[in-house]
Scaffold this motif. Structure first.
Motif, PDB file in Angstrom:
ATOM      1  N   SER A 104      43.619  52.837  37.841  1.00 28.43           N
ATOM      2  CA  SER A 104      42.569  52.997  36.836  1.00 28.43           C
ATOM      3  C   SER A 104      43.138  53.693  35.604  1.00 28.43           C
ATOM      4  O   SER A 104      43.998  54.570  35.691  1.00 28.43           O
ATOM      5  N   CYS A 105      42.656  53.280  34.431  1.00 26.79           N
ATOM      6  CA  CYS A 105      43.151  53.857  33.181  1.00 26.79           C
ATOM      7  C   CYS A 105      42.784  55.337  33.080  1.00 26.79           C
ATOM      8  O   CYS A 105      43.510  56.123  32.477  1.00 26.79           O
ATOM      9  N   ASN A 110      49.786  53.707  36.211  1.00 21.97           N
ATOM     10  CA  ASN A 110      50.058  52.324  35.822  1.00 21.97           C
ATOM     11  C   ASN A 110      50.311  51.469  37.051  1.00 21.97           C
ATOM     12  O   ASN A 110      50.808  51.950  38.064  1.00 21.97           O
ATOM     13  N   TYR A 119      50.313  47.886  33.408  1.00 23.04           N
ATOM     14  CA  TYR A 119      48.908  47.794  33.017  1.00 23.04           C
ATOM     15  C   TYR A 119      48.095  48.806  33.810  1.00 23.04           C
ATOM     16  O   TYR A 119      48.558  49.377  34.791  1.00 23.04           O
ATOM     17  N   CYS A 120      46.871  49.011  33.337  1.00 22.13           N
ATOM     18  CA  CYS A 120      45.906  49.800  34.091  1.00 22.13           C
ATOM     19  C   CYS A 120      44.594  49.025  34.104  1.00 22.13           C
ATOM     20  O   CYS A 120      44.412  48.076  33.347  1.00 22.13           O
ATOM     21  N   ILE A 121      43.659  49.431  34.963  1.00 27.48           N
ATOM     22  CA  ILE A 121      42.371  48.746  35.099  1.00 27.48           C
ATOM     23  C   ILE A 121      41.310  49.604  34.421  1.00 27.48           C
ATOM     24  O   ILE A 121      41.136  50.777  34.745  1.00 27.48           O
ATOM     25  N   THR A 122      40.590  48.972  33.473  1.00 26.97           N
ATOM     26  CA  THR A 122      39.526  49.698  32.761  1.00 26.97           C
ATOM     27  C   THR A 122      38.308  49.835  33.663  1.00 26.97           C
ATOM     28  O   THR A 122      38.223  49.206  34.722  1.00 26.97           O
ATOM     29  N   ASN A 126      38.747  45.110  33.742  1.00 25.77           N
ATOM     30  CA  ASN A 126      39.741  44.307  33.014  1.00 25.77           C
ATOM     31  C   ASN A 126      41.088  45.007  33.012  1.00 25.77           C
ATOM     32  O   ASN A 126      41.181  46.227  33.123  1.00 25.77           O
ATOM     33  N   LYS A 127      42.139  44.209  32.800  1.00 25.70           N
ATOM     34  CA  LYS A 127      43.495  44.779  32.699  1.00 25.70           C
ATOM     35  C   LYS A 127      43.732  45.202  31.242  1.00 25.70           C
ATOM     36  O   LYS A 127      43.344  44.497  30.318  1.00 25.70           O
ATOM     37  N   ARG A 128      44.343  46.339  31.073  1.00 29.08           N
ATOM     38  CA  ARG A 128      44.796  46.766  29.766  1.00 29.08           C
ATOM     39  C   ARG A 128      46.287  47.034  29.895  1.00 29.08           C
ATOM     40  O   ARG A 128      46.699  47.861  30.700  1.00 29.08           O
ATOM     41  N   TYR A 129      47.060  46.265  29.109  1.00 32.54           N
ATOM     42  CA  TYR A 129      48.504  46.379  29.183  1.00 32.54           C
ATOM     43  C   TYR A 129      48.990  47.545  28.340  1.00 32.54           C
ATOM     44  O   TYR A 129      48.430  47.862  27.306  1.00 32.54           O
ATOM     45  N   ARG A 130      50.056  48.202  28.791  1.00 34.20           N
ATOM     46  CA  ARG A 130      50.616  49.355  28.097  1.00 34.20           C
ATOM     47  C   ARG A 130      52.011  49.061  27.632  1.00 34.20           C
ATOM     48  O   ARG A 130      52.750  48.338  28.112  1.00 34.20           O
TER      49      ARG A 130
END
Length: 130
Positions: A104-105, A110, A119-122, A126-130
């Protein structure tokens, strides 16, 4: 003087093309001249064995195979030429991907994808890439 007997017309038969296309020939088993499509109406003027003559006496000979003719335009009397029913509609179900809570974000952790992306999960999933 006696009246002349009435002229009688020969008994012609109507038939329909069964397969998707059917070759028209110059004689029984003769040279292919043309073709007709499924459901086309033909008038049989005479028969010779397993062949039907579909042209009148004033026209060049045109012949088709009897085994490819049916009685109705939709060929419902011949199941092998009945139009196939449309395929059933398919329902597509999509599954929601399940992610580990360790990505989780909000936790600051990560996850790593199959090609090495981080990535992390919002909170919305959804995936949010870092």
């Amino acid at each position: 003087m006696e009246p002349l007997p009435a002229k009688t017309e020969p008994a012609y038969e109507e038939r329909y093309i069964g397969p998707k296309t059917l070759n028209i020939r110059s004689s029984p088993n003769g040279k292919i001249i043309s073709s007709l499509k499924h459901g086309a109406k033909v008038i049989i003027y005479s028969e010779e064995g397993s062949w039907s003559k579909i042209s009148g006496n004033d026209s060049p000979d045109l012949w088709v195979s009897n085994s490819h003719l049916c009685e109705y335009s939709d060929c419902s009397d011949q199941p092998k030429w009945k139009p196939a029913p449309p395929p059933p509609l398919r329902t597509i179900t999509r599954s929601t991907p399940q992610y580990s809570s360790g990505c989780s974000c909000s936790s600051g952790n990560n996850c790593y994808g199959p090609r090495g992306g981080r990535y992390c999960i919002t909170s919305g999933g959804n995936k949010r890439y870092r």
